[in-house]
Design a protein around this motif. Sequence first.
Motif, mmCIF file in Angstrom:
data_model
loop_
_atom_site.group_PDB
_atom_site.id
_atom_site.type_symbol
_atom_site.label_atom_id
_atom_site.label_comp_id
_atom_site.label_asym_id
_atom_site.label_seq_id
_atom_site.Cartn_x
_atom_site.Cartn_y
_atom_site.Cartn_z
ATOM 1 N N PRO A 129 0.624 -1.445 -0.079
ATOM 2 C CA PRO A 129 -0.187 0.185 0.048
ATOM 3 C C PRO A 129 0.838 1.170 -0.035
ATOM 4 O O PRO A 129 0.408 2.219 -0.687
ATOM 5 C CB PRO A 129 -0.658 -0.014 1.320
ATOM 6 C CG PRO A 129 -0.134 -1.088 2.184
ATOM 7 C CD PRO A 129 0.767 -2.108 1.154
ATOM 8 N N LEU A 130 2.075 1.330 0.618
ATOM 9 C CA LEU A 130 2.765 2.349 0.683
ATOM 10 C C LEU A 130 3.421 2.748 -0.669
ATOM 11 O O LEU A 130 3.412 3.805 -1.469
ATOM 12 C CB LEU A 130 4.110 2.121 1.574
ATOM 13 C CG LEU A 130 5.209 3.148 1.548
ATOM 14 C CD1 LEU A 130 4.823 4.339 2.137
ATOM 15 C CD2 LEU A 130 6.641 2.545 1.928
ATOM 16 N N LEU A 131 3.705 1.693 -1.512
ATOM 17 C CA LEU A 131 4.363 1.880 -2.969
ATOM 18 C C LEU A 131 2.850 2.377 -3.778
ATOM 19 O O LEU A 131 3.301 3.214 -4.762
ATOM 20 C CB LEU A 131 4.662 0.868 -3.591
ATOM 21 C CG LEU A 131 6.113 0.272 -2.675
ATOM 22 C CD1 LEU A 131 6.718 -1.309 -3.420
ATOM 23 C CD2 LEU A 131 7.217 1.297 -2.999
ATOM 24 N N ARG A 132 1.943 1.754 -3.606
ATOM 25 C CA ARG A 132 0.839 2.508 -4.275
ATOM 26 C C ARG A 132 0.496 3.708 -4.003
ATOM 27 O O ARG A 132 -0.124 4.324 -5.050
ATOM 28 C CB ARG A 132 -0.587 1.387 -4.110
ATOM 29 C CG ARG A 132 -0.329 0.007 -4.698
ATOM 30 C CD ARG A 132 -1.640 -0.968 -4.805
ATOM 31 N NE ARG A 132 -1.200 -2.245 -5.271
ATOM 32 C CZ ARG A 132 -1.000 -3.387 -4.650
ATOM 33 N NH1 ARG A 132 -1.487 -3.005 -3.092
ATOM 34 N NH2 ARG A 132 -0.920 -4.323 -5.192
ATOM 35 N N SER A 133 0.603 4.077 -2.851
ATOM 36 C CA SER A 133 0.082 5.477 -2.547
ATOM 37 C C SER A 133 1.039 6.434 -3.215
ATOM 38 O O SER A 133 0.561 7.644 -3.448
ATOM 39 C CB SER A 133 0.254 5.765 -1.078
ATOM 40 O OG SER A 133 1.675 5.785 -0.472
#
Lengths: 494, 235
Positions: free
Chosen positions: B22-26
Amino acid sequence: MNFSADGRKLVVGVVGIVSLTLFFHQWPQVANAATVALSFLVVVLLVAATARLWVAVTTSFVAMLSFNFFFLPPVGTLTISDPQNWIALMAFLAVALVASNLSAVARTRTQEALMRRDEVGKLFDLSRDVLLITDSEAANSSLAGFIARRFELDYVAICLPAGRDWTIFESHAAGAPNPDELTAAFNTGRNNDGQLAVASGVGHRMVVWAGDAVQVVPLRLGAKAIGLLATRGRSIDAGTLDAIAGLTALAIERAQFLDERKAAEFARRSEELKSALLASLGHDLRTPLTAIRVAADNLESSWADEAQRRDQRELIVTEVDRLTRLFQNILDMARIDAGAVTHDARWVAPTEIVDAARSRVEHLLRGRTVKVTVESDGLVRLDPRLAAAALSHLLENAAQYSDPTARIELEAAVSTEGLMIAVRDHGKGITAADLPHLFDRFYRGAAGKSGRSGTGMGLAIARGLLALEGGRITVENCDDGGARFTIIVPAEVR
Amino acid sequence: MNRPARILLVDDELAIQRAIAPLLRSRGYEVEIVATGGAALSALAGHTPDLIVLDLGLPDIEGTEVCRRIRKESKVPIVVLSARGSEADKVAALDIGADDYVTKPFGSEELLARIRVALRRVEEDQAPDIERLAVAGLVIDYNRLRVQRGDDDIRLTPKEFELLALLARNVDRVLTHRMILRTIWGPNAVDQPEHLWVLMAQLRKKIEPDPGSPRYLLSEPFVGYRLVSTPSQSQ
């Protein structure tokens, strides 16, 4: 050879002479002095060849008397008129002496050969005993016992110098001799360099040991003496004693070598264990810490929506649980190592143990089907905390190594021997390569390395805890797939 | 780059996947997750990602081996996640061709910064050859072999210039001791790190405001050196 055997031979000899006398007396036509004398000579020779000297001499006297009385003129008297007959008498005696001497020598040789064979056999047996010793600690004390048994000795002691004193390993306790006397014996036959001449019997000596005379010989490796071998009981010839002592010296050296190798092996294993611990902790601590750290960042960030925040919060809680479990395992292991686990036995029903174990790993068993079968309503006397903790590790293991939808079967029973609890999973079972190491610390099977949270400590802890109660764990693969771990704790039952 | 960068995350730990994806997608990256080295290699055969985040502790294939096999196929940047205490694995991965690494436990920004640098390098490689490079308050003129801070010339020996130029061409990226030694002194020098220590000390004296606590020419202990474009507070 005993007296009755000699006596029997004497009787046979005398009966032979008497029979011949009767025979020739009956048929005087065949009885001239020469035939009678030769016939008697055959009997004397036969007796002398098989019996001892005194039997042979006695037989020859009987033969001579009979020959003289019945066949030599004047017949019916013991006087000898013709000097030629003296020669006949001397011939009897000479044959008896020479033949019985020859046979005695042959017999002694045979006996010696038998004895040698016997001793070589015993030495061989002893060397086999020595080679079969794998536990170096037991080596020296069992060695004395082996020698005493193999050589039918009353007492055997192995004495090794330890500084100014002596370390003594006895076949059975008999009281220590004066150390100075041992030192004196040890120095016997050694030259100024402390070397022994390489010859049999060098350095042999009698020592008075707790009131008895004891034969003491050096334990030698070539020209070097490493200690003393003391024996009491039947006398063994010097060469054999030297051979025994040589073998013993080799065995002692081998034991020392085993000791050193074992120590080196132990050091290596302990090094390996330490680096395994560090590697394992490195991975097992850093992974949840990373997840927690990143998840905490994520919680703080502006991009996350409510569902994502909830997920990150859950992740943190899960990973903190995992760390908690890891720390608990490390603590348990340290307590087992330190001997700090208390043992507190009481009467308990198997269901209590099963319930306690399940509640310990409730979070891991959530959503799993665990089929519990308790076969008896007996009680067993043990520390339920240890058994429950061990069982919880087996349950954790079963949950980890099988599909989340697969059933776990748990079976508990009280038998006359104690408590039995089996955990059977429907996972892939245990590979042959993993089997010998399954209970090793930090060992994780090929499949386990992909596991989500294994630490490689669970089974080692389970075994360690059970060992405190004299219990054990066995494992087997089931025919229709999956593994079955069985806990057995010997205990009082009712 | 017009489309969002695609990142392949290779990690068998569910927790890491759940935190990092989720960090990277954000940040606008497209993320694909695989749990094994084998899966990573087959993912590579299909649709090549723009960057790979690779955990070295994989269940099936050694991380360094995965790295090596990826390098055989493609030049895709690799950022290595290392959980091991030993530096050897990291260095091996970097020597084989990984672009950078982060050591667990790391913070989000650390990982994101490494990913940004690695992706930027690809763009720069595609740019035409540069003659002048401005980095860390310095202007490096490759044609005239000159370095300036403001209007002042900094006089460097040829070896010092070579080292600075090498690090500057790979700005923000860690270069291993071996790699630097091989590039500057040749393959026979890779086991003589003392050359590098001495040269680095000389260079720092000329470049760093305070050579005792460098802000631009940073050491990565036991791994290598990195020239950072902007001295960050956390460094």
